[in-house]
Design a protein around this motif. Sequence first.
Motif, short mmCIF file in Angstrom:
data_model
loop_
_atom_site.label_atom_id
_atom_site.label_comp_id
_atom_site.label_asym_id
_atom_site.label_seq_id
_atom_site.Cartn_x
_atom_site.Cartn_y
_atom_site.Cartn_z
N THR A 98 5.53 34.21 -40.70
CA THR A 98 5.66 32.80 -41.09
C THR A 98 6.90 32.55 -41.94
O THR A 98 7.25 31.40 -42.18
CB THR A 98 4.42 32.34 -41.88
OG1 THR A 98 4.24 33.16 -43.03
CG2 THR A 98 3.17 32.37 -41.00
N SER A 99 7.56 33.60 -42.36
CA SER A 99 8.81 33.45 -43.12
C SER A 99 9.96 33.26 -42.16
O SER A 99 9.95 33.77 -41.05
CB SER A 99 9.07 34.69 -43.97
OG SER A 99 8.00 34.94 -44.84
N ARG A 139 11.37 36.27 -32.38
CA ARG A 139 10.70 37.46 -32.93
C ARG A 139 9.53 37.08 -33.82
O ARG A 139 8.48 37.70 -33.77
CB ARG A 139 11.68 38.31 -33.74
CG ARG A 139 12.63 39.09 -32.94
CD ARG A 139 13.50 40.04 -33.72
NE ARG A 139 13.65 39.81 -35.14
CZ ARG A 139 14.06 40.73 -36.00
NH1 ARG A 139 14.37 41.93 -35.57
NH2 ARG A 139 14.19 40.47 -37.27
N SER A 140 9.73 36.06 -34.64
CA SER A 140 8.67 35.64 -35.56
C SER A 140 7.47 35.11 -34.81
O SER A 140 6.32 35.39 -35.16
CB SER A 140 9.19 34.58 -36.53
OG SER A 140 10.19 35.12 -37.35
N ASP A 141 7.73 34.33 -33.76
CA ASP A 141 6.62 33.79 -32.95
C ASP A 141 5.88 34.91 -32.24
O ASP A 141 4.65 34.91 -32.16
CB ASP A 141 7.15 32.78 -31.93
CG ASP A 141 7.74 31.55 -32.58
OD1 ASP A 141 7.31 31.22 -33.71
OD2 ASP A 141 8.63 30.92 -31.97
N ALA A 142 6.62 35.87 -31.70
CA ALA A 142 6.00 37.01 -31.03
C ALA A 142 5.14 37.81 -32.01
O ALA A 142 4.03 38.24 -31.68
CB ALA A 142 7.06 37.90 -30.39
N LEU A 143 5.66 38.00 -33.22
CA LEU A 143 4.89 38.73 -34.24
C LEU A 143 3.64 37.96 -34.63
O LEU A 143 2.56 38.54 -34.76
CB LEU A 143 5.76 39.00 -35.47
CG LEU A 143 5.07 39.72 -36.62
CD1 LEU A 143 4.54 41.09 -36.19
CD2 LEU A 143 6.04 39.87 -37.80
N ALA A 144 3.76 36.64 -34.79
CA ALA A 144 2.59 35.82 -35.14
C ALA A 144 1.52 35.90 -34.05
O ALA A 144 0.32 36.02 -34.36
CB ALA A 144 3.02 34.37 -35.37
N ASN A 145 1.93 35.88 -32.79
CA ASN A 145 0.97 36.00 -31.69
C ASN A 145 0.31 37.37 -31.68
O ASN A 145 -0.89 37.49 -31.44
CB ASN A 145 1.65 35.73 -30.35
CG ASN A 145 1.98 34.26 -30.18
OD1 ASN A 145 1.33 33.40 -30.74
ND2 ASN A 145 3.02 33.99 -29.39
#
Length: 194
Positions: A98-99, A139-145
Amino acid sequence: MSRSIDEPVLNARFCFNQTALQDFLRLSRASIDDTINQNLNALSRPSVTNPFTSTLPSSRRPSQYLPDSTCAEFKDRVLFPSWQSRSNVLNYCASVATSPDPDEPEHLLHESESAKARERVVDERLDPYGARNLPREGRSDALANLVRRERRVEEIVRQRTWDLVSGRCRSDPSRETSYEAAMNEWRAQQESSR
């Protein structure tokens, strides 16, 4: 009895390395939760007093129920610390997701694609292939998913494990509580003992 996997050093690089993150979670689950029956069987004492008598194999099985002290020790020293370690990793990686990620290789491209996509309206009836030009996942969206999926897996694994532990710990008061309540109680005890 299996021992829990040590918690990795938490940093953004670890979280964005999805293979390392998934490997840690998989190994941690495999060492405790996936082998819960074997772990619980290792804690029970054989019910036969004289192992050299000729009895039926069914009478030599370990006792179905574990002593309360054994159950409590297993949960406090093995099960809950393993769960807490995985929770710490998932919570940290969720905060990383989320950062803002200034190191994302395609950060500027992703931002410009997102702005263009917000302006464009695609009617899939008129242009069924219009979605092919939508922005790629960062990358952040993939990590959040990934974190969201792993949390769902964690809930299922913990519920299954808790059902098995509760079934073997007959007079344990935690038998009537959910795993969330028991885990929260354990966390409170850990905080108060510090």
